[in-house]
Design an enzyme around this catalytic site. Structure first.
Site, short mmCIF file in Angstrom:
data_model
loop_
_atom_site.label_atom_id
_atom_site.label_comp_id
_atom_site.label_asym_id
_atom_site.label_seq_id
_atom_site.Cartn_x
_atom_site.Cartn_y
_atom_site.Cartn_z
CG ASP A 35 -1.76 -1.29 1.22
OD1 ASP A 35 -2.18 -1.79 0.31
OD2 ASP A 35 -1.93 -1.80 2.55
CD GLU A 192 -9.25 -2.12 -1.43
OE1 GLU A 192 -9.62 -2.49 -0.36
OE2 GLU A 192 -8.26 -2.86 -1.66
C1 6LW Z 1 -5.76 -1.77 2.20
C2 6LW Z 1 -6.33 -1.75 1.03
C3 6LW Z 1 -5.61 -3.11 0.20
O1 6LW Z 1 -6.26 -1.09 3.13
O2 6LW Z 1 -5.34 -3.89 1.24
O3 6LW Z 1 -4.32 -3.41 -1.47
C4 6LW Z 1 -5.64 -3.40 2.42
N1 6LW Z 1 -5.16 -2.86 -0.92
O4 6LW Z 1 -6.33 -0.70 0.23
C5 6LW Z 1 -4.44 -3.76 3.46
O5 6LW Z 1 -3.40 -3.60 3.15
#
Ligand code: 6LW
Length: 523
Positions: A35, A192
């Site tokens: 991340d 996200e």
């Molecule tokens: C993070 C989310 C994700 O919050 O995995 O790959 C989660 N993306 O954005 C935890 O790393």
């Protein structure tokens, strides 16, 4: 005139050397550093990563050229900033964002403590000089990010499976406007990791979708108004390895990205990806990769020309600033541990002593399997598929059953260990594999006389091999090998890779383990 021409030629050559097409290797930060978020201030670039149940939390990296990164600190290094009680490898601290607000020369790091407290931010004027106490934020969801314009701080995150935005005062955490939905992505699961950027009069909202596994992708939308409506890029996703063209790539699951612009106007993207080994398994966690970004004539970004990335890359980089090679042997002494060393959850500091003989761990009843307490253990990431990790240790004041050693640690109840165990009259070196309800003792050998032993994990794609030496490393004896894949995230789930843990377990809390050194070699 001659002097002027010489000076001009020198400046031209220097600028060509600084900013030129270069080859570099991905990942730029190997091991469990997922991340990534990046920001720039002047010629300095900073990256932060997620850290889950590890303390200190949120590794902070610095670079001058985007390729060579030095971990300069951890953003959250005081217990008052982060409480990891009960955190596991799938909770604790999730995706942080780092931003530099030029209007008051302040850096912000905003993240989520999934194990308690939700979204919060800290700030500093000097990233190397310590960060503020946390300020908690009201807008929910995970993966919060800030965008600053004209003194206003816009916060985005993803409550209810959609990217929402509100304005806040980042110094107090106070919400200043209602949360408004901006964009839900292109239909992939788990929209996200949102970030907002401005370029050419457009606001760009870049997110990740598809989940952080093999279907991961980065998509983008834009609007003339920061509140929308946002129109999706017809060429989405702008980065993914989920397709047929990359089914054999050594890099998979690319996503969760952030953009940065160099002083000369060029753009780059950092993202996470995995390197599967032993079939479809990754052991190192999600790592940080770099790609150049061009902008098409239609005003949409193109990542590395193809929307995919490689291990060997070529890009026009803002500078070239290699770092001195790290020593492969770390000799522990009276100084504090470097930023790469972490603990599981908030540690009990009184159990760690920095002595001229080495790092002394006071064993406690919290063992490797503890799901709530913090064992006496310091850990470093496994950063290469092929590597050796070796510790030199002694165990004193131990009672029957006390142990100290080296663990390949994924989480409580999921680890392979080689350790010294005190018996009634002598000590043994033991190799044990622990996978949930299964505990297997692979081998035990009695050791006599040796005050210090060397314990080694030899790591290869398919197997971890456990070895020891009683003659200061002249000869190593192998005690057993175990498949790597049972500790992979594909098998066990969760968000972290494997760490090397140096630990001491002593139910009656009297044993002392003195670790003289830790040696790490990739091959
Ligand atoms: C993070 C989310 C994700 O919050 O995995 O790959 C989660 N993306 O954005 C935890 O790393």
């Amino acid at each position: 005139m001659k002097r002027f021409l010489l000076a001009f030629a020198f400046c031209l050559i220097a600028s060509l050397c600084l900013s030129a097409q270069r080859s570099y290797d991905n990942p730029i930060i190997s091991g469990c550093y997922p991340d990534p978020s990046i920001c720039r201030s002047g010629e300095d670039y900073y990256i932060v990563n997620s850290s889950f149940h590890y303390f200190p939390s949120v590794p902070l990296w610095h670079s001058r050229d985007l390729v060579h990164w030095e971990q300069i600190a951890n953003v959250l290094d005081r217990p008052s900033q982060v409480d990891l009680t009960g955190a596991m490898r799938y909770s604790g601290i999730y995706a942080p964002t780092i931003r530099f607000d030029e209007s008051d020369s302040t850096y912000y790091m905003v993240t989520t403590n999934v194990s308690g407290g939700g979204n919060f931010c800290v700030n500093t004027k000097d990233p190397r000089g310590g960060w503020s106490e946390p300020v908690f934020l009201e807008q929910g969801g995970i993966d919060p990010s800030f965008y600053f314009e004209d003194g206003v701080c816009y916060m985005v995150s993803n409550p209810d499976g959609c990217i929402y935005m509100c304005t806040i005062d980042p110094k107090t955490g106070k919400t200043l406007s209602q949360s408004k939905p901006l964009w839900g992505g292109t239909g992939g699961r788990y929209p996200e990791g949102p970030h907002i950027y401005k370029r050419g009069g457009w606001y760009y909202l870049m997110i990740s979708e598809g989940g952080t596994e093999y279907g991961h992708m980065v998509t983008i939308a834009r609007s003339r108004d920061i509140y929308g409506p946002y129109e999706a890029n017809p060429a989405n996703p702008i980065l993914t390895h989920r397709d047929q063209s990359t089914q054999s790539s050594p890099i998979q699951a690319t996503g969760h990205s952030d953009l940065v612009q160099a002083p000369d106007g060029s753009w780059y993207l950092v993202c996470l990806g995995i390197r599967p080994q032993a079939g479809q398994n990754h052991l190192l966690g999600r790592e940080t990769f770099l790609a150049p970004v061009q902008w098409g004539s239609d005003g949409w970004p193109i990542v590395n020309g193809t929307g995919t990335i490689d291990l060997k890359m070529s890009a026009h980089l803002p500078a070239w600033a290699p770092l001195p090679q790290e020593d492969s042997v770390e000799r522990f002494g009276e100084s504090l541990l470097g930023a790469q060393w972490v603990h599981v959850r908030n540690p009990h500091q009184e159990n760690y002593e920095h002595t001229s003989d080495g790092l002394r761990l006071h064993g406690t009843a919290a063992g490797l399997d503890s799901t709530d307490d913090s064992p006496s253990m310091v850990l470093r990431r496994q950063r290469d598929i092929n590597c050796d990790a070796t510790v030199c240790l002694s165990l004193t004041s131990a009672a029957k059953g006390d142990e100290a050693g080296l663990s390949v640690f994924l989480d409580a109840g999921k680890h392979y260990d080689i350790f010294l165990r005190k018996g009634l009259f002598s000590k043994k070196i033991v190799v044990r594999y622990r996978l949930d309800n299964l505990t297997h003792i692979e081998k035990e050998v009695r050791v006599r006389g040796a005050k210090e032993v060397l314990l080694r994990v030899h790591c290869e794609a398919e197997n971890y091999t456990f070895q020891y030496s009683l003659d200061k490393g002249a000869d190593f004896v192998s005690l057993g090998s175990m498949g790597t894949r049972y500790l992979s995230e594909e098998v066990q789930g969760g968000f972290t890779g494997c760490f090397f843990g140096l630990y001491c377990f002593s139910p009656r809390s009297q044993a002392l383990a003195t670790f003289r050194s830790f040696e790490y070699n990739r091959f």
